[in-house]
Write an enzyme that holds these catalytic residues in place. Structure first.
Site, PDB file in Angstrom:
ATOM      1  N   SER A  38      -3.525  -8.794   6.895  1.00 33.83           N
ATOM      2  CA  SER A  38      -2.522  -9.108   7.904  1.00 33.83           C
ATOM      3  C   SER A  38      -2.117  -7.839   8.631  1.00 33.83           C
ATOM      4  O   SER A  38      -1.526  -6.934   8.031  1.00 33.83           O
ATOM      5  CB  SER A  38      -1.304  -9.728   7.195  1.00 33.83           C
ATOM      6  OG  SER A  38      -0.178  -9.608   8.005  1.00 33.83           O
ATOM      7  N   ILE A  41       1.568  -7.125   8.509  1.00 33.07           N
ATOM      8  CA  ILE A  41       2.132  -6.447   7.321  1.00 33.07           C
ATOM      9  C   ILE A  41       1.701  -4.984   7.284  1.00 33.07           C
ATOM     10  O   ILE A  41       2.480  -4.100   6.965  1.00 33.07           O
ATOM     11  CB  ILE A  41       1.690  -7.186   6.031  1.00 33.07           C
ATOM     12  CG1 ILE A  41       2.320  -8.573   6.015  1.00 33.07           C
ATOM     13  CG2 ILE A  41       2.072  -6.400   4.788  1.00 33.07           C
ATOM     14  CD1 ILE A  41       1.949  -9.429   4.841  1.00 33.07           C
ATOM     15  N   VAL A  44      -0.099   0.693   3.327  1.00 36.88           N
ATOM     16  CA  VAL A  44       0.897   1.653   2.861  1.00 36.88           C
ATOM     17  C   VAL A  44       0.882   2.918   3.750  1.00 36.88           C
ATOM     18  O   VAL A  44       1.892   3.598   3.907  1.00 36.88           O
ATOM     19  CB  VAL A  44       0.697   1.963   1.356  1.00 36.88           C
ATOM     20  CG1 VAL A  44      -0.583   2.754   1.130  1.00 36.88           C
ATOM     21  CG2 VAL A  44       1.876   2.706   0.766  1.00 36.88           C
ATOM     22  N   LYS A  77     -12.000  19.959   0.496  1.00 35.51           N
ATOM     23  CA  LYS A  77     -10.989  20.271  -0.524  1.00 35.51           C
ATOM     24  C   LYS A  77     -11.712  20.871  -1.730  1.00 35.51           C
ATOM     25  O   LYS A  77     -12.576  20.218  -2.317  1.00 35.51           O
ATOM     26  CB  LYS A  77     -10.246  18.988  -0.918  1.00 35.51           C
ATOM     27  CG  LYS A  77      -9.294  19.180  -2.084  1.00 35.51           C
ATOM     28  CD  LYS A  77      -8.538  17.916  -2.433  1.00 35.51           C
ATOM     29  CE  LYS A  77      -7.753  18.108  -3.717  1.00 35.51           C
ATOM     30  NZ  LYS A  77      -7.125  16.877  -4.191  1.00 35.51           N
TER      31      LYS A  77
HETATM   32  C1  LIG Z   1       3.436   8.592  -1.414  1.00 34.75           C
HETATM   33  C2  LIG Z   1       2.006   8.272  -1.695  1.00 34.75           C
HETATM   34  C3  LIG Z   1       1.034   9.243  -1.488  1.00 34.75           C
HETATM   35  C4  LIG Z   1      -0.301   8.960  -1.779  1.00 34.75           C
HETATM   36  N1  LIG Z   1      -1.238   9.944  -1.650  1.00 34.75           N
HETATM   37  C5  LIG Z   1      -2.498   9.720  -2.092  1.00 34.75           C
HETATM   38  C6  LIG Z   1      -3.483  10.732  -2.065  1.00 34.75           C
HETATM   39  O1  LIG Z   1      -3.259  11.836  -1.573  1.00 34.75           O
HETATM   40  N2  LIG Z   1      -4.689  10.454  -2.578  1.00 34.75           N
HETATM   41  C7  LIG Z   1      -5.003   9.238  -3.101  1.00 34.75           C
HETATM   42  O2  LIG Z   1      -6.101   9.057  -3.621  1.00 34.75           O
HETATM   43  N3  LIG Z   1      -4.108   8.248  -3.069  1.00 34.75           N
HETATM   44  C8  LIG Z   1      -2.869   8.453  -2.589  1.00 34.75           C
HETATM   45  N4  LIG Z   1      -1.966   7.441  -2.592  1.00 34.75           N
HETATM   46  C9  LIG Z   1      -2.384   6.097  -2.959  1.00 34.75           C
HETATM   47  C10 LIG Z   1      -3.140   5.432  -1.807  1.00 34.75           C
HETATM   48  O3  LIG Z   1      -2.338   5.403  -0.662  1.00 34.75           O
HETATM   49  C11 LIG Z   1      -3.500   4.011  -2.202  1.00 34.75           C
HETATM   50  O4  LIG Z   1      -4.064   4.000  -3.467  1.00 34.75           O
HETATM   51  C12 LIG Z   1      -4.524   3.451  -1.276  1.00 34.75           C
HETATM   52  O5  LIG Z   1      -4.136   3.593   0.051  1.00 34.75           O
HETATM   53  C13 LIG Z   1      -4.786   1.992  -1.576  1.00 34.75           C
HETATM   54  O6  LIG Z   1      -3.759   1.184  -1.163  1.00 34.75           O
HETATM   55  P1  LIG Z   1      -4.001  -0.386  -1.242  1.00 34.75           P
HETATM   56  O7  LIG Z   1      -5.178  -0.735  -0.421  1.00 34.75           O
HETATM   57  O8  LIG Z   1      -3.998  -0.796  -2.659  1.00 34.75           O
HETATM   58  O9  LIG Z   1      -2.668  -0.971  -0.607  1.00 34.75           O
HETATM   59  P2  LIG Z   1      -2.166  -1.075   0.930  1.00 34.75           P
HETATM   60  O10 LIG Z   1      -2.634   0.069   1.740  1.00 34.75           O
HETATM   61  O11 LIG Z   1      -0.712  -1.333   0.858  1.00 34.75           O
HETATM   62  O12 LIG Z   1      -2.891  -2.361   1.483  1.00 34.75           O
HETATM   63  C14 LIG Z   1      -2.444  -3.657   1.180  1.00 34.75           C
HETATM   64  C15 LIG Z   1      -3.149  -4.651   2.060  1.00 34.75           C
HETATM   65  O13 LIG Z   1      -2.734  -5.970   1.697  1.00 34.75           O
HETATM   66  C16 LIG Z   1      -2.369  -6.677   2.853  1.00 34.75           C
HETATM   67  N5  LIG Z   1      -1.374  -7.686   2.508  1.00 34.75           N
HETATM   68  C17 LIG Z   1      -0.257  -7.548   1.756  1.00 34.75           C
HETATM   69  N6  LIG Z   1       0.420  -8.729   1.717  1.00 34.75           N
HETATM   70  C18 LIG Z   1      -0.313  -9.606   2.445  1.00 34.75           C
HETATM   71  C19 LIG Z   1      -0.142 -10.975   2.789  1.00 34.75           C
HETATM   72  N7  LIG Z   1       0.908 -11.684   2.392  1.00 34.75           N
HETATM   73  N8  LIG Z   1      -1.083 -11.561   3.550  1.00 34.75           N
HETATM   74  C20 LIG Z   1      -2.175 -10.878   3.985  1.00 34.75           C
HETATM   75  N9  LIG Z   1      -2.374  -9.577   3.685  1.00 34.75           N
HETATM   76  C21 LIG Z   1      -1.449  -8.960   2.940  1.00 34.75           C
HETATM   77  C22 LIG Z   1      -1.815  -5.617   3.801  1.00 34.75           C
HETATM   78  O14 LIG Z   1      -1.808  -6.054   5.122  1.00 34.75           O
HETATM   79  C23 LIG Z   1      -2.824  -4.501   3.551  1.00 34.75           C
HETATM   80  O15 LIG Z   1      -3.990  -4.741   4.324  1.00 34.75           O
HETATM   81  C24 LIG Z   1      -0.650   7.685  -2.264  1.00 34.75           C
HETATM   82  C25 LIG Z   1       0.314   6.709  -2.411  1.00 34.75           C
HETATM   83  C26 LIG Z   1       1.633   6.982  -2.135  1.00 34.75           C
HETATM   84  C27 LIG Z   1       2.662   5.905  -2.317  1.00 34.75           C
END
Ligand SMILES: Cc1cc2nc3c(=O)[nH]c(=O)nc-3n(C[C@H](O)[C@H](O)[C@H](O)COP(=O)(O)OP(=O)(O)OC[C@H]3O[C@@H](n4cnc5c(N)ncnc54)[C@H](O)[C@@H]3O)c2cc1C
Length: 499
Positions: A38, A41, A44, A77
């Site tokens: 979405s 949404i 992160v 890095k």
């Molecule tokens: C402060 C911070 C710093 C970070 N720094 C690093 C770093 O330097 N190195 C590293 O390896 N990792 C880092 N991370 C972690 C990294 O950002 C995440 O592990 C990585 O981006 C994966 O995120 P994700 O895909 O799990 O979640 P998200 O990026 O949150 O993606 C979630 C997805 O789900 C979708 N979604 C959610 N709800 C719905 C819904 N109801 N309907 C449809 N779609 C939905 C969203 O639209 C999105 O596409 C950091 C995290 C934080 C919090």
């Protein structure tokens, strides 16, 4: 028993698109793969530093390194510089790659330890004179050179600083090109079979997306594993109390550094990550010890360049899901748990979860055996990384209440044992497939000022003059190799400049 034919990925952040890319590359002929995300949404929107195994992931996908780096604005890095983590004025590196060279059964650091313990003053910093990665990093150098034949120093080992949002876009193009079906829409309900298994995702536009296996990449929301299946969360905040972060991009202030900076402050730490087009900055803090406003001001006051966007506040709870795979749903990425980004492990955890899933991919809906094995390995992996991160906080000599509490807290038994063994005779023990190698543990233990009481007897195998010669030779080879490397910034421009 039904065959697994349809995989549905919920979420299109780094986790979702890494899942789509690897599954389409490895099992794309056998499976139909759909990803729902979405735009409303969003993701992160943080995550910029990685560790070397990401290169293997990209290679497994067949990506060209220079293209990947240009697209994601990546820089090299070589390690992390920890500033103020032992005492407030200390500075040390966790550099990737080897340090010195192993002679027979004797790890190099035992020879180094012998020299230090027999000298008038223990000089922990001298360890890094034998690390090509660290010497190159502090000299701002990185690149490709010809290493002499039978060189006792291993070549530079690198990871990337990159824009994880652009990486997700890059992998989206890759995955769609391999048949992954992307559906835009907000998941508003999750339908289940009577067994509790997930049957389909219902979207706000009326579509229903059915599947046999679901991958929850919905981020901290954990829509499937948490909200729908009710899998609990193991909280580790008593060991890792930081629970908030501000992140802000800024203009690049200085020459591109080939390392991440992790700068400790009175209630947490800050990161500095140089990309080609901007610098990533953030402050991680414990909300018990610092207010949001204090943390934001501290971050903005210390930027090297002008901010490029308003700072973004992110809350998190360090910990893991009780099970990462429950029923027919596997949580990958932030939905599966979170360890703060101190050692840049989150994107790696996505990678290793996917590799594990491909290995244990279930042929049918009868998947209890694969699930059990997966959960056991995933749990162990996260606990081992957790312990390594705790070490940075626990072994500190800082005076502030936040740091004092961490220095005095009871730590996990396995970490206690590792520290005790090192304290005794500088020995390092890596458990099974543990992510962080002995060199990583060594640097953090020495960097945080832990001094072993004695060295291992094996190190007495060299005479005093052989030991001195070994040290001189290795230092001189590291210096020559480092001087042969080009400046990091020039190499990035030549090799992988962003368009
Ligand atoms: C402060 C911070 C710093 C970070 N720094 C690093 C770093 O330097 N190195 C590293 O390896 N990792 C880092 N991370 C972690 C990294 O950002 C995440 O592990 C990585 O981006 C994966 O995120 P994700 O895909 O799990 O979640 P998200 O990026 O949150 O993606 C979630 C997805 O789900 C979708 N979604 C959610 N709800 C719905 C819904 N109801 N309907 C449809 N779609 C939905 C969203 O639209 C999105 O596409 C950091 C995290 C934080 C919090």
């Amino acid at each position: 028993m039904n065959a697994i034919k349809r995989v549905v990925i919920a979420g299109g952040g780094s986790a979702g698109w890494m899942a789509a890319a690897l599954l389409s590359r490895t099992l794309g002929k056998q499976l139909s793969i759909t990803l729902v995300e979405s735009e409303q949404i969003g993701t992160v929107g943080v995550g910029e530093a990685s560790i070397p195994p990401l290169r293997n992931f990209n290679q497994a996908l067949g990506l060209n390194e220079a293209e990947f780096m240009a697209f994601t604005g990546a820089t090299f890095k070589l390690g992390i510089q920890f500033e103020g983590w032992g005492g407030a004025d200390d500075c040390y590196h966790h550099a990737f790659g080897e340090i010195g060279t192993q002679l027979g059964l004797t790890p190099f650091h035992q020879h180094w330890l012998r020299a230090q313990l027999n000298s008038d003053k223990f000089d922990g910093q001298s360890l890094w004179r034998y690390s090509l990665n660290q010497q190159a990093a502090v000299a701002n150098r990185c690149g490709l050179i010809n290493y002499p034949e039978r060189c006792p120093i291993s070549p530079l080992e690198h990871a990337y600083h990159f824009d994880a949002g652009r990486y997700a876009q890059f992998l989206r193009q890759y995955s769609e090109g391999r048949g992954v079906n992307r559906i835009e829409g907000k998941i508003i309900q999750v339908q289940q079979h009577g067994s509790g298994d997930i049957a389909a995702l219902q979207l706000d536009n009326g579509r229903v997306v059915a599947g046999d296996l679901f991958i929850d990449c919905s981020g901290f929301r954990a829509l499937l594993i948490g909200e729908t299946l009710g899998v609990g969360y193991h909280n580790w905040q008593h060991w890792l109390p930081c629970d908030s972060a501000w992140a802000v991009p800024s203009e690049l202030g200085q020459q591109l550094k080939p390392y991440t900076r992790a700068i400790a402050h009175e209630a947490g730490w800050q990161w500095r990550i140089p990309l080609q087009h901007r610098q990533g900055n953030g402050i991680v803090f414990s909300s018990r010890d610092m207010t949001d406003e204090q943390a934001k001001a501290k971050l903005l006051d210390s930027l090297d360049g002008k901010p490029l966007a308003p700072p973004k506040l992110i809350r998190f709870s360090t910990g893991r899901r009780d099970q990462m795979w429950s029923h027919n749903c596997i949580a990958i990425g932030l939905s599966s748990g979170f360890l703060e980004p101190l050692e840049s492990t989150s994107i790696h955890l996505i990678q290793s979860a996917l590799q594990r899933l491909v290995k244990l991919f279930p042929a049918s809906s009868e998947m209890a055996v694969e699930r059990q094995r997966y959960n056991q390995q995933a749990q162990l992996e996260m606990e081992q990384i957790r312990d390594f991160i705790i070490l940075h906080y626990h072994k500190n000599q800082r005076p502030e209440p936040f740091w004092q509490r961490l220095a005095q807290m009871a730590i996990p038994t396995n970490l206690q044992r590792k520290m005790a063994l090192f304290q005794r005779s500088g020995q390092l023990s890596r458990d099974n497939d543990e992510l962080f190698a002995e060199m990583a543990w060594l640097q953090v233990l020495i960097g945080q000022n832990m001094q072993p009481q004695q060295y291992h007897l094996l190190a007495d195998g060299l005479s005093q003059s052989q030991l001195s010669q070994l040290q001189q030779d290795l230092q001189s080879i590291v210096r020559q190799l480092q001087e042969a490397l080009p400046p990091h910034q020039d190499f990035v421009q030549r090799y992988c400049a962003s368009k």
